[in-house]
Design a protein around this motif. Structure first.
Motif, PDB file in Angstrom:
ATOM      1  N   ILE A 120       0.702  -1.497  -0.118  1.00  0.00           N
ATOM      2  CA  ILE A 120       0.262  -0.145  -0.133  1.00  0.00           C
ATOM      3  C   ILE A 120       0.615   1.711   0.115  1.00  0.00           C
ATOM      4  N   THR A 121       0.403   2.031  -0.443  1.00  0.00           N
ATOM      5  CA  THR A 121       1.597   3.671  -0.233  1.00  0.00           C
ATOM      6  C   THR A 121       0.954   3.744   0.444  1.00  0.00           C
TER       7      THR A 121
ATOM      8  N   ASP B 120       7.305   9.154  12.306  1.00  0.00           N
ATOM      9  CA  ASP B 120       7.291   8.967  11.036  1.00  0.00           C
ATOM     10  C   ASP B 120       6.778   7.449  10.605  1.00  0.00           C
ATOM     11  N   TRP B 121       7.261   6.488   9.665  1.00  0.00           N
ATOM     12  CA  TRP B 121       7.244   5.734   9.019  1.00  0.00           C
ATOM     13  C   TRP B 121       8.152   4.948   9.706  1.00  0.00           C
ATOM     14  N   ALA B 122       9.594   5.702  10.056  1.00  0.00           N
ATOM     15  CA  ALA B 122      10.757   5.221  10.697  1.00  0.00           C
ATOM     16  C   ALA B 122      10.519   4.752  11.595  1.00  0.00           C
ATOM     17  N   HIS B 123       9.654   5.252  12.837  1.00  0.00           N
ATOM     18  CA  HIS B 123       9.681   5.237  13.723  1.00  0.00           C
ATOM     19  C   HIS B 123       8.818   3.936  14.214  1.00  0.00           C
ATOM     20  N   TRP B 124       7.366   4.032  13.464  1.00  0.00           N
ATOM     21  CA  TRP B 124       6.544   3.030  13.143  1.00  0.00           C
ATOM     22  C   TRP B 124       7.175   1.763  12.859  1.00  0.00           C
ATOM     23  N   ARG B 125       8.274   1.837  12.026  1.00  0.00           N
ATOM     24  CA  ARG B 125       8.396   0.327  11.418  1.00  0.00           C
ATOM     25  C   ARG B 125       9.273   0.216  12.583  1.00  0.00           C
ATOM     26  N   LYS B 126      10.917   0.963  13.518  1.00  0.00           N
ATOM     27  CA  LYS B 126      11.126   0.448  14.781  1.00  0.00           C
ATOM     28  C   LYS B 126       9.982  -0.470  16.057  1.00  0.00           C
ATOM     29  N   LEU B 127       9.597  -0.006  15.835  1.00  0.00           N
ATOM     30  CA  LEU B 127       8.380  -0.572  17.048  1.00  0.00           C
ATOM     31  C   LEU B 127       6.956  -1.378  16.632  1.00  0.00           C
ATOM     32  N   TYR B 128       7.170  -0.735  15.468  1.00  0.00           N
ATOM     33  CA  TYR B 128       6.028  -2.469  15.246  1.00  0.00           C
ATOM     34  C   TYR B 128       6.240  -3.119  13.747  1.00  0.00           C
TER      35      TYR B 128
ATOM     36  N   ASN C 226       9.242  -0.670   2.974  1.00  0.00           N
ATOM     37  CA  ASN C 226       9.791   0.335   1.983  1.00  0.00           C
ATOM     38  C   ASN C 226       9.901   1.423   2.843  1.00  0.00           C
ATOM     39  N   ILE C 227      10.709   2.521   3.335  1.00  0.00           N
ATOM     40  CA  ILE C 227       9.645   3.999   4.443  1.00  0.00           C
ATOM     41  C   ILE C 227      10.341   4.857   3.399  1.00  0.00           C
ATOM     42  N   ASP C 228      10.711   3.519   2.407  1.00  0.00           N
ATOM     43  CA  ASP C 228      11.046   5.531   1.415  1.00  0.00           C
ATOM     44  C   ASP C 228      10.264   5.679   0.557  1.00  0.00           C
ATOM     45  N   ALA C 229       9.332   4.771  -0.100  1.00  0.00           N
ATOM     46  CA  ALA C 229       8.895   5.064  -1.314  1.00  0.00           C
ATOM     47  C   ALA C 229       7.532   5.661  -0.398  1.00  0.00           C
ATOM     48  N   GLY C 230       6.018   6.237  -2.044  1.00  0.00           N
ATOM     49  CA  GLY C 230       5.412   6.891  -1.681  1.00  0.00           C
ATOM     50  C   GLY C 230       4.839   7.953  -1.272  1.00  0.00           C
ATOM     51  N   LEU C 231       4.312   8.530  -1.221  1.00  0.00           N
ATOM     52  CA  LEU C 231       3.729  10.213  -1.557  1.00  0.00           C
ATOM     53  C   LEU C 231       4.175  10.967  -0.265  1.00  0.00           C
ATOM     54  N   ARG C 232       4.570  12.070  -0.509  1.00  0.00           N
ATOM     55  CA  ARG C 232       4.622  12.893   1.019  1.00  0.00           C
ATOM     56  C   ARG C 232       4.140  14.737   0.402  1.00  0.00           C
TER      57      ARG C 232
END
Length: 294
Positions: free
Chosen positions: A185-186, A201-209, A215-221
């Motif tokens: 999912i985007t 952010d997604w880096a914090h989310w991935r680290k915890l959960y 791939n936290i570098d992909a997506g829309l900003r």
């Protein structure tokens, strides 16, 4: 030689209305009396002046030369009286309450509740101001602020309103149920968040959960959380957003919270200067917002 006294005020008011509308009937409607009463007042006025002020015909009412001269004065006099009454009335009204806050809080939380607030505090004259910069509340440009920070400002009167958290939201149409689905999912990124730290952010989310493969570098900003929320509502991806800003969309069922996980957020404070804290309108607004942010 000056006339001994002015004609009765009621007769002058009736004359001014007839002169304005060129009609006894419309003058009566404007003042709230009968045409007969207007005719009676005009007769009193003409007897007092010793001359006619109107020429009456079947089709119209026109001013005599005396009436034209008198109308110039009555227009000014009654306009001045109305201005004076308005000034006195408005001087007794409570001052307007100027609130400064962020655009996101105003858009997503306060604006949908303005009608309810007005019904609860009908006497409150609220003026709204948005700014990303801190407004100096001691210089008078605003009376109260709702600020998002990690701690209270000890220089001002601060009341904790809400402890925020950041949650993952998505359209129910995406059917998101497992963390592993995030990889397909985007991801929506909201940039330039200063509060809280570390950034939710997604880096914090991935680290915890997780998932760790995300791939936290992909997506829309996005530079604004509002746009990320709207894109999530449209089913175009998932976003990590303030629970308070998303709460109405969640209650309406147009956004889902597929996981119980959350990232720490900042705190919302109601802030005012110590000298304004006891103002009745500030107290009323404070009580209302505390009640509605429970």
């Amino acid at each position: 030689m000056r006339h001994k006294r002015l004609p009765p005020l009621g007769s002058l008011k009736a004359f001014d209305a007839v002169a304005k509308f060129k009609s006894f009937k419309r003058a009566a409607e404007d003042i709230g009396v009968t045409p007969t009463a207007i005719s009676h007042q005009i007769r009193i006025l003409e007897e007092s002046l010793g001359t006619a002020v109107f020429v009456r015909s079947a089709r119209e009412v026109t001013l005599t030369s005396a009436g034209q001269r008198l109308q110039q004065s009555t227009q000014r006099a009654f306009a001045d009286l109305q201005d004076a009454v308005d000034d006195i009335y408005h001087a007794q009204l409570p001052p307007a309450l100027t609130l400064t806050t962020t655009s996101n809080f105003l858009t997503h939380w306060l604006v949908p509740r303005l009608a309810a607030m007005k019904a609860s505090i009908p006497e409150l004259d609220l003026r709204l101001h948005t700014s990303v910069e801190l407004v100096d509340l001691e210089q008078g440009s605003a009376d109260v602020a709702i600020r998002y920070s990690m701690s209270a400002d000890c220089r001002l009167q601060s009341t904790l309103l809400y402890e925020d958290a950041f949650i993952l939201v998505a359209s129910p149409a995406l059917g998101l149920k497992r963390l592993e689905q995030l990889s397909a999912i985007t991801l929506f990124h909201v940039e330039n968040r200063h509060i809280p730290q570390p950034s939710p952010d997604w880096a914090h989310w991935r680290k915890l959960y997780g998932p760790l493969s995300l791939n936290i570098d992909a997506g829309l900003r996005f530079s604004d959380e509002t746009h990320a929320i709207q894109a999530a509502i449209a089913g175009q991806g998932v976003a990590i957003v303030s629970s308070l800003l998303a709460i109405d969309f969640i209650h309406k069922g147009i956004l889902a919270v597929p996981f119980k996980h959350a990232l720490p957020g900042g705190k919302y404070y109601l802030v005012t200067s110590k000298d304004k804290a006891q103002r009745p309108d500030v107290q009323a607004f404070k009580a209302w917002i505390i009640e509605n942010l429970k």
